[in-house]
Design a protein around this motif. Structure first.
Motif, PDB file in Angstrom:
ATOM      1  N   ASP A   1       2.147   5.190  -4.262  1.00 44.16           N
ATOM      2  CA  ASP A   1       1.420   5.590  -3.050  1.00 44.16           C
ATOM      3  C   ASP A   1       2.285   6.525  -2.204  1.00 44.16           C
ATOM      4  OD1 ASP A   1      -0.271   5.702  -0.855  1.00 44.16           O
ATOM      5  OD2 ASP A   1       0.220   3.677  -0.155  1.00 44.16           O
ATOM      6  N   PRO A   2       2.312   7.825  -2.526  1.00 49.54           N
ATOM      7  CA  PRO A   2       3.232   8.734  -1.831  1.00 49.54           C
ATOM      8  C   PRO A   2       2.965   8.893  -0.338  1.00 49.54           C
ATOM      9  CG  PRO A   2       1.739   9.975  -3.234  1.00 49.54           C
ATOM     10  CD  PRO A   2       1.498   8.518  -3.507  1.00 49.54           C
ATOM     11  N   ASP A   3       1.719   8.709   0.087  1.00 52.05           N
ATOM     12  CA  ASP A   3       1.442   8.840   1.519  1.00 52.05           C
ATOM     13  C   ASP A   3       1.521   7.504   2.257  1.00 52.05           C
ATOM     14  OD1 ASP A   3      -0.883   7.696   0.568  1.00 52.05           O
ATOM     15  OD2 ASP A   3      -2.169   9.392   1.083  1.00 52.05           O
ATOM     16  N   SER A   4       1.911   6.461   1.556  1.00 52.74           N
ATOM     17  CA  SER A   4       2.151   5.129   2.131  1.00 52.74           C
ATOM     18  C   SER A   4       0.993   4.599   2.982  1.00 52.74           C
ATOM     19  CB  SER A   4       3.437   5.139   2.966  1.00 52.74           C
ATOM     20  OG  SER A   4       4.530   5.500   2.166  1.00 52.74           O
ATOM     21  N   ASP A   5      -0.237   4.856   2.515  1.00 52.03           N
ATOM     22  CA  ASP A   5      -1.389   4.337   3.263  1.00 52.03           C
ATOM     23  C   ASP A   5      -1.928   3.032   2.674  1.00 52.03           C
ATOM     24  OD1 ASP A   5      -2.613   5.269   0.963  1.00 52.03           O
ATOM     25  OD2 ASP A   5      -4.113   6.489   1.997  1.00 52.03           O
TER      26      ASP A   5
ATOM     27  N   GLU B   1      -3.783  10.266  -7.057  1.00 50.95           N
ATOM     28  CA  GLU B   1      -2.612   9.383  -7.131  1.00 50.95           C
ATOM     29  C   GLU B   1      -2.734   8.411  -8.309  1.00 50.95           C
ATOM     30  OE1 GLU B   1      -1.538   9.278  -2.333  1.00 50.95           O
ATOM     31  OE2 GLU B   1      -2.970   7.829  -3.169  1.00 50.95           O
TER      32      GLU B   1
END
Length: 143
Positions: free
Chosen positions: A94-98, A105
């Motif tokens: 989860d690169p955007d850490s949401d 993704e």
């Protein structure tokens, strides 16, 4: 004395029988896992060549994503993934850490796991490669 030998012989026979029965149960579970791998391979292998390539894996993963994405917000979370990913793996993917994965993704994670399961770098995965830990990790995202 013969009664003691008979008792010991029975105990030994029971112990041996138990010892032989337990290992026999282990291959059955391995066979069940193997049958599941074969079943998934056949389902994902749309060109019927006995292997899965990245396009086939991503097509299957796209269907899984669509089926899992029940709230129609364009992402899947841990609840929707129903154990396909650990919390740690979800966070890492989860690169955007949401706390969710969008389709891009999810497919990037499939590609990462595909490459990890393809040690000979031939671009395809056969049943043997899918039975490795890396292959099983990929299969969790395809079924």
């Amino acid at each position: 004395m013969p009664a003691i030998l008979t008792t010991h012989a029975r105990a030994l026979a029971a112990t041996l029988a138990l010892g032989l029965a337990v290992p026999a149960a282990l291959p059955a579970s391995a066979l069940a896992r193997s049958a599941g791998t074969e079943r998934t391979l056949k389902a994902v292998d749309t060109d019927h060549d006995g292997t899965i390539d990245l396009a086939e894996a991503q097509a299957a993963a796209g269907k899984v994503f669509d089926a899992a994405e029940t709230d129609k917000d364009g992402t899947v979370d841990a609840k929707e993934l129903k154990g396909r990913l650990s919390k740690k793996d979800l966070k890492a993917a989860d690169p955007d850490s949401d706390g969710t994965l969008d389709r891009k993704e999810y497919l990037a994670l499939v590609e990462q796991r595909f490459k990890a399961a393809d040690p000979d770098n031939d671009g395809t995965l056969d049943a043997k490669e899918l039975k490795t830990p890396a292959g099983r990790s990929l299969l969790q995202l395809l079924k």
